[in-house]
Design a protein around this motif. Structure first.
Motif, PDB file in Angstrom:
ATOM      1  N   THR A  57       0.830  -1.209   0.000  1.00 53.61           N
ATOM      2  CA  THR A  57       0.000   0.000   0.000  1.00 53.61           C
ATOM      3  C   THR A  57       0.865   1.261   0.000  1.00 53.61           C
ATOM      4  O   THR A  57       0.626   2.202  -0.772  1.00 53.61           O
ATOM      5  CB  THR A  57      -0.934   0.007   1.223  1.00 53.61           C
ATOM      6  N   HIS A  58       1.877   1.277   0.853  1.00 47.73           N
ATOM      7  CA  HIS A  58       2.757   2.451   0.945  1.00 47.73           C
ATOM      8  C   HIS A  58       3.526   2.662  -0.356  1.00 47.73           C
ATOM      9  O   HIS A  58       3.624   3.801  -0.851  1.00 47.73           O
ATOM     10  CB  HIS A  58       3.726   2.269   2.112  1.00 47.73           C
ATOM     11  N   ALA A  59       4.074   1.573  -0.912  1.00 51.28           N
ATOM     12  CA  ALA A  59       4.860   1.698  -2.141  1.00 51.28           C
ATOM     13  C   ALA A  59       3.981   2.089  -3.326  1.00 51.28           C
ATOM     14  O   ALA A  59       4.430   2.803  -4.229  1.00 51.28           O
ATOM     15  CB  ALA A  59       5.577   0.378  -2.437  1.00 51.28           C
ATOM     16  N   THR A  60       2.728   1.647  -3.321  1.00 49.00           N
ATOM     17  CA  THR A  60       1.814   2.021  -4.405  1.00 49.00           C
ATOM     18  C   THR A  60       1.539   3.521  -4.379  1.00 49.00           C
ATOM     19  O   THR A  60       1.489   4.177  -5.425  1.00 49.00           O
ATOM     20  CB  THR A  60       0.498   1.236  -4.277  1.00 49.00           C
ATOM     21  N   VAL A  61       1.384   4.072  -3.173  1.00 48.38           N
ATOM     22  CA  VAL A  61       1.094   5.503  -3.040  1.00 48.38           C
ATOM     23  C   VAL A  61       2.326   6.347  -3.349  1.00 48.38           C
ATOM     24  O   VAL A  61       2.241   7.377  -4.036  1.00 48.38           O
ATOM     25  CB  VAL A  61       0.569   5.804  -1.619  1.00 48.38           C
ATOM     26  N   THR A  62       3.481   5.908  -2.878  1.00 49.92           N
ATOM     27  CA  THR A  62       4.696   6.719  -3.008  1.00 49.92           C
ATOM     28  C   THR A  62       5.513   6.400  -4.249  1.00 49.92           C
ATOM     29  O   THR A  62       6.472   7.122  -4.562  1.00 49.92           O
ATOM     30  CB  THR A  62       5.590   6.513  -1.775  1.00 49.92           C
ATOM     31  N   GLY A  63       5.148   5.316  -4.952  1.00 53.47           N
ATOM     32  CA  GLY A  63       5.940   4.917  -6.109  1.00 53.47           C
ATOM     33  C   GLY A  63       7.248   4.242  -5.733  1.00 53.47           C
ATOM     34  O   GLY A  63       8.188   4.217  -6.525  1.00 53.47           O
TER      35      GLY A  63
END
Length: 643
Positions: free
Chosen positions: A235-241
């Motif tokens: 979830t975090h990596a999806t939001v931050t790229g």
């Protein structure tokens, strides 16, 4: 001396940001109860205003309750919105502080309003004011008992106005105030007990939650925690790229340690593995179960370097109380988002890379690559075709002879499965057998093929034996073993003519269960052969425990024996071992006459390979047995016979 006491006193009235878990629990408790507090407070204010309407000035009777209703109405809407979403720790602290502040405002406002109404009307009206103040405060304290600072603020305000009413009131009012004051003190004591119990319950709940997410043996996070952490990372990596890696670690050679040194030693190894993984600082480590561990690696980390470090770290000796132990590790990696964009698929990709590492590069690390995607699709297509297949129609058996290289007599035939799929065409056993094992379809396939083999060998001479391969899954469950034994008995064929072959690597998954299963089959009278001997763990303790009748030397030693003295010495050593343990020995992969002569010179008799014959259909066996063994003739005679 005075300052510390004053600080401790002030602590009772403040919300301290020193326990996020407690703050979250307090927020959740208040979210369930604060609306009821506002409803009761609003109703009591309306009733008090109605009772004094016409007795006191309208601005006193109507103004304050209207303001009070507007205030608690706005706060109610705010709490409803907050209850619909998950509050973070900072938001919980902010809301708790706002509750304390709102308690000061509303408590002081309501108490001051009741004091303004006091004296208008008769004694009954004055007692109603006292009743409003006392009952409302008691109920509100009950609703906010989980937030001690707010409850103490409200109690302090109530005490101040009790003193005021005691000073100006009539004797009956004073008696009532004294009675209420005593009840208030008792309520504060009980509230303090309730608050402590609430805190202990929160601590206990937190501890239970921690234990539910912790592996009891190693102290590492468990599979449940790993999955939750991985989903958060996605979830975090999806939001931050961002990017990160997921690793699955499987210990190589752990079962032998567990079986030879005992479960206590195995547990000690697992604890040491956990300590090394944590101490290395390579990522967030968890134990997923058994001898499998998971790792979440920070973004932009060189996964190949991490894998090499893990393999080197876990491959170092383990000095145990029971004795030294040596294991290895295979690692499979998958990187987000290149390999997959979801937590579940990332784990699947890492698991495939791990399987590839254990199959092709045991003791090394493999990172999921684009070429693996094609293999995955191929495996998925094979699995779907297997699930739809008519096993009895699409699968057939070929038979390869096992011969006595001295007498030229055929001893047995090994049954080898072949699959001609109507949708995929010919599928190699190297492809469909691993897929059948992973999908748990191997048991059904083994039963169908064993039935075919038993039907075929009815036409063989009585001295011919059948060698049939079993998967580790075939002997993993007692009911599966019982079914295989029942098939042998129902066939009417002498069980002594049947040899079940099992691989070393398959047995090592659970040596205890394998021993029990093979002992059960051995009691039936069938023979047990250990296939591919020399490529697995090859521990003498396993040969001592397993009910094995023969060993099959892997073809990898035969291929190199003519050029490599070490390979020939290994073959010679295994032959000596078999002689001392009174075990039969079969050499696989014999393809040339030179290999035959060399192997025969060191004492090999039973052999198998293309030199004698390729795998053949059952219909070709009579012609093969009727023809002279070309491999046993001199070179010139062999060429003439072939012509």
């Amino acid at each position: 001396m005075l300052v510390p006491r004053l600080r401790r006193l002030l602590d009772l009235y403040t919300v301290r940001e020193n326990d996020p878990v407690l703050a979250a629990a307090q927020f959740q408790a208040l979210a369930r109860q604060v609306l009821m507090l506002y409803v009761v407070l609003g109703l009591n204010a309306v009733v008090l205003a109605y009772a004094h309407y016409g007795l006191a000035p309208d601005w006193i009777v109507l103004g304050p309750p209207i303001l009070l209703l507007l205030g608690i109405g706005g706060r109610s809407l705010a709490w409803i919105r907050l209850a619909r979403r998950t509050s973070q720790e900072k938001e919980a602290f902010a809301q708790l502080r706002s509750v304390s502040l709102f308690t000061v405002i509303v408590g002081g406002f309501a108490s001051f309003w009741s004091a303004m109404l006091y004296g208008y009307g008769n004694d009954a009206s004055d007692m109603h004011v006292i009743f409003f103040l006392t009952v409302t405060v008691m109920f509100c304290m009950q609703c906010i008992a989980q937030l001690r600072s707010a409850a103490y603020i409200l109690a302090t305000i109530a005490v101040c106005f009790c003193i005021y009413f005691f000073m100006i009131g009539e004797p009956l009012v004073r008696v009532s105030i004294v009675n209420y004051f005593l009840v208030l003190i008792g309520s504060m004591v009980m509230q303090n007990f309730a608050y402590r119990d609430f805190c202990r319950l929160v601590d206990l709940t937190e501890e239970n939650s921690r234990l539910a997410l912790t592996d009891a043996l190693t102290g590492l996070p468990n599979r449940r925690a790993f999955v939750a952490r991985l989903e958060e990372a996605v979830t975090h990596a999806t939001v931050t790229g961002g990017r990160f890696g997921v690793g699955l670690i499987d210990l190589d050679g752990f079962k032998p340690v567990n079986d030879s040194l005992g479960h206590g030693a195995g547990d000690a190894v697992l604890r040491e593995v956990a300590r090394r993984l944590e101490g290395a600082g390579l990522g967030w480590a968890a134990r997923l179960g058994g001898d499998e561990f998971g790792l979440i690696v920070a973004e932009e980390t060189d996964l190949d370097a991490v894998g090499r470090r893990i393999c080197a770290l876990l491959g170092q000796p383990y000095l145990l109380r029971e004795g030294p132990a040596q294991i290895g590790a295979s690692v499979g990696f998958a990187r987000f988002p290149e390999a997959a964009a979801s937590a579940e698929t990332l784990v699947d990709r890492a698991d495939f890379a791990l399987y590839h590492a254990k199959s092709c590069r045991r003791g090394a690390a493999v990172c999921f690559a684009p070429e693996h995607e094609a293999v995955l699709r191929r495996d998925a297509a094979i699995e779907q075709a297997l699930r739809r297949a008519d096993l009895a129609v699409e699968f057939r058996l070929l038979y390869q002879p096992i011969v006595d290289a001295v007498s030229g007599r055929v001893e047995a035939y090994e049954a080898l499965a072949r699959w001609q799929s109507p949708t995929l065409g010919f599928v190699s056993p190297a492809e469909f057998i691993p897929v059948a094992e992973r999908s748990r379809l191997i048991r059904d396939l083994s039963r169908v093929l064993l039935g075919q083999a038993l039907d075929t060998m009815r036409d063989w001479p009585a001295e011919r034996r059948l060698s049939f391969n079993l998967s580790a899954h075939d002997i993993a469950a007692p009911e599966s073993v019982d079914h295989l034994a029942a098939m042998v008995v129902a066939s009417g064929i002498d069980p002594r003519r049947i040899v079940f072959e099992v691989t070393e690597s398959g047995l090592m998954r659970d040596l205890g269960d394998a021993t029990r299963a093979l002992t059960s089959l051995r009691a039936l009278g069938v023979g047990i052969a250990l296939d591919d001997f020399g490529t697995g763990y090859s521990s003498l303790s396993y040969l001592q425990r397993l009910p094995v009748d023969r060993l099959k030397i892997d073809r990898s030693f035969v291929i190199r024996c003519a050029e490599d003295e070490t390979s020939l010495n290994i073959v010679r050593s295994i032959l000596d071992l078999c002689r001392h343990l009174t075990l039969d020995c079969v050499v696989e992969g014999v393809e040339t006459a030179d290999q035959l002569l060399l192997l025969r010179s060191v004492g090999c008799r039973a052999m198998q390979g293309y030199l004698f014959h390729k795998p053949m259909p059952a219909a070709a066996i009579p012609a093969f047995e009727a023809a002279p063994p070309l491999w046993a003739l001199p070179r010139g005679s062999r060429a003439a016979a072939a012509a």
